[in-house]
Structures are given as structure tokens and as C-alpha cells.
Design a protein around this motif. Structure first.
Motif, mmCIF file in Angstrom:
data_model
loop_
_atom_site.group_PDB
_atom_site.id
_atom_site.type_symbol
_atom_site.label_atom_id
_atom_site.label_comp_id
_atom_site.label_asym_id
_atom_site.label_seq_id
_atom_site.Cartn_x
_atom_site.Cartn_y
_atom_site.Cartn_z
ATOM 1 N N PRO A 135 0.797 -1.229 0.000
ATOM 2 C CA PRO A 135 0.000 0.000 0.000
ATOM 3 C C PRO A 135 0.831 1.281 0.000
ATOM 4 C CG PRO A 135 -0.609 -1.490 1.821
ATOM 5 C CD PRO A 135 0.696 -1.943 1.272
ATOM 6 N N VAL A 136 2.153 1.155 0.026
ATOM 7 C CA VAL A 136 2.974 2.351 0.154
ATOM 8 C C VAL A 136 2.770 3.313 -1.016
ATOM 9 C CG1 VAL A 136 5.354 3.206 0.152
ATOM 10 C CG2 VAL A 136 4.709 1.320 1.646
ATOM 11 N N ALA A 137 2.543 2.778 -2.229
ATOM 12 C CA ALA A 137 2.347 3.647 -3.391
ATOM 13 C C ALA A 137 1.164 4.581 -3.173
ATOM 14 C CB ALA A 137 2.154 2.812 -4.646
ATOM 15 N N GLN A 138 0.052 4.037 -2.703
ATOM 16 C CA GLN A 138 -1.118 4.869 -2.438
ATOM 17 C C GLN A 138 -0.859 5.815 -1.268
ATOM 18 O OE1 GLN A 138 -4.799 2.711 -2.171
ATOM 19 N NE2 GLN A 138 -5.967 4.467 -1.418
ATOM 20 N N ILE A 139 -0.135 5.325 -0.274
ATOM 21 C CA ILE A 139 0.213 6.170 0.867
ATOM 22 C C ILE A 139 1.087 7.333 0.408
ATOM 23 C CG2 ILE A 139 1.494 6.264 3.033
ATOM 24 C CD1 ILE A 139 -1.139 4.838 3.314
ATOM 25 N N VAL A 140 2.048 7.046 -0.473
ATOM 26 C CA VAL A 140 2.920 8.107 -0.964
ATOM 27 C C VAL A 140 2.138 9.124 -1.779
ATOM 28 C CG1 VAL A 140 4.833 8.626 -2.529
ATOM 29 C CG2 VAL A 140 5.051 6.787 -0.867
ATOM 30 N N LEU A 141 1.198 8.644 -2.613
ATOM 31 C CA LEU A 141 0.344 9.568 -3.368
ATOM 32 C C LEU A 141 -0.412 10.478 -2.411
ATOM 33 C CD1 LEU A 141 -1.012 10.580 -5.950
ATOM 34 C CD2 LEU A 141 -2.683 8.716 -5.709
ATOM 35 N N ALA A 142 -0.981 9.870 -1.372
ATOM 36 C CA ALA A 142 -1.712 10.659 -0.376
ATOM 37 C C ALA A 142 -0.770 11.619 0.336
ATOM 38 C CB ALA A 142 -2.370 9.717 0.641
ATOM 39 N N SER A 143 0.406 11.113 0.668
ATOM 40 C CA SER A 143 1.367 11.936 1.390
ATOM 41 C C SER A 143 1.842 13.104 0.541
ATOM 42 C CB SER A 143 2.566 11.083 1.819
ATOM 43 O OG SER A 143 3.538 11.877 2.456
#
Length: 241
Positions: A135-143
Motif C-alpha cells: 500500500p505504500v504507493a497509495q500512501i505516498v500519493l496521499a502523502s
């Protein structure tokens, strides 16, 4: 470097000053800032529930409190963002934000590539690796969305206030800029990241968002004496301030 603060008509304490961002101290603060951003993105994949039982008000979940692992460290990014904005100015803060973004992007690209490479025959944790870092990709997008908008809001508000107050009202600048920056950052982050860590429904989202803002601002206020001390030490140490 200084602004037009050198005008003789200005009284002591009214000069709007910033140090050069070419110093070694700025490089250290920048490195810490980027590290916090990258680590926070990784640990944000873990949701944390504080408390037991259930208390709701209409569609809004009041208890237990919902945060993510990023809340442990990420508030310090705003502390360092305040330090950079106050001592080095908006351009230096913008450079720090973009550097942090680049580091986070490099991290997520590395995680994505490594997750797709088959593990060694004796390594049986491919699924666990992908579960944690997937899920890090989506987390990074959100971040990225929240972090860039929030940090730039924080830096812009602080430097605009400093343009009016110069060396006075530092605590007011820190509190106001952080509050607005965290509000923008947390809303955008939660709106994009909630589904990645399993938070669904209006009540859960509002809890996640409101608690996130309050927690991060509370940390900022708690460590504000340290922030003020660091700012004072940097101003005194920087020969260009």
C-alpha cells in the motif's frame, strides 16, 4: 542574507531577516526533514486504534481513536518545516519540501521494483513483504498531495506573518502556520489514504481526519519550546542571519 530590513528607518527587532540556505546547518536540517518524510510514508501503512469499545455520534465515530503509524513521527516534519521557514525563508522551505518529495518517490519506486522481483528460493516472506509495502504507493500519493500542499501552506503563512511582525510574535507564527498546514495536509492525506489502510465509512474517516489534525497540532504545541530554542540557536549560529 537580509531583505530590505537594512533600511535605517526600521527599529531594532523590526528587520525581516533570513539566513543563507547554503550553510551546513541547513543541510543537516534538510537531511532530517527528508528522512522523516520517507520513514513516515512507510509506517503510515499501519492503522492504529487507541481505546476499546465503541462510541458514536450519529455517523461520526468518537471512540476508539483512529490514527496511523505516520502520526508517530510526521508531526516533527512540521517542526522542522517551521525551523526552515523561520530561519531560511520560503524558498529554502520550498526546496526542502521538493527534496522530501523526491526522496519519498525514490523510496516507493524502489519498493515497487523490489516487490516484483521474485525472492530467493529460501525466502518465504514475499507475501508478507508485499503486504507491508504494497500500500505504500497509495500512501505516498496521499502523502505527496497532503504534504506538498500542507507544507507550502505552512511555510507561506509563517513567512507572510514574519513579513508583518519581523522577530516578534514567533509563537503565534508557529502555531498559526502549523494549524493551517496540518489541516490542509491531513484532509488530503486521509481522503486518499483511508482506503489503503482499511478505513471506510464517514464516521471512521471523520475520526481519522479530526484526530489526525488534533494529534499533530498537539505534538507541535508540546514541542514548541524546543522548536523556539532550536530556532534561536540557529539564528545565533548562522553568520548570514
Amino acid at each position: 542574507m537580509t531583505s530590505s530590513s537594512s533600511a535605517p528607518s526600521q527599529a531594532p527587532g523590526q528587520e525581516v531577516r533570513f539566513a543563507s540556505s547554503g550553510s551546513s546547518a541547513y543541510a543537516v536540517v534538510l537531511a532530517l526533514f527528508a528522512t522523516i518524510v520517507v520513514v513516515s510514508n512507510v509506517v503510515a501503512t499501519k492503522p492504529i486504534e487507541v481505546g476499546s469499545g465503541s462510541l458514536t455520534l450519529g455517523p461520526v465515530q468518537l471512540w476508539p481513536l483512529i490514527i496511523d503509524g505516520g502520526a508517530v513521527l510526521f508531526p516533527l516534519a512540521y517542526v522542522l518545516g517551521d525551523v526552515i521557514s523561520e530561519v531560511y525563508g520560503f524558498r529554502a522551505a520550498r526546496r526542502a519540501v521538493l527534496t522530501g518529495f523526491a526522496c519519498a518517490l525514490l523510496a516507493v519506486l524502489t519498493f515497487t521494483v523490489v516487490a516484483r522481483i521474485p525472492g530467493a528460493s529460501f525466502y518465504g516472506n514475499d507475501e508478507a513483504f508485499s503486504t507491508v509495502l504494497g500500500p505504500v504507493a497509495q500512501i505516498v500519493l496521499a502523502s505527496v498531495a497532503g504534504y506538498v500542499c500542507g507544507q507550502l501552506t505552512n511555510a507561506w503563512v509563517l513567512t507572510r506573518m514574519k513579513a508583518r511582525t519581523a522577530e516578534r510574535a514567533l509563537v503565534a507564527r508557529l502555531a498559526s502556520s502549523t494549524g493551517l498546514g496540518e489541516l490542509v495536509d491531513t484532509f488530503l492525506f486521509c481522503a486518499i489514504a483511508a482506503s489503503a489502510i482499511g478505513i471506510t465509512g464517514t464516521g471512521g474517516f471523520l475520526n481519522y481526519f479530526v484526530v489526525g489534525v488534533l494529534f499533530k497540532v498537539a505534538v507541535e504545541l508540546l514541542v514548541m519550546p524546543v522548536t523556539v530554542l532550536v530556532i534561536a540557536r540557529l539564528k545565533a549560529a548562522e553568520p548570514t542571519y
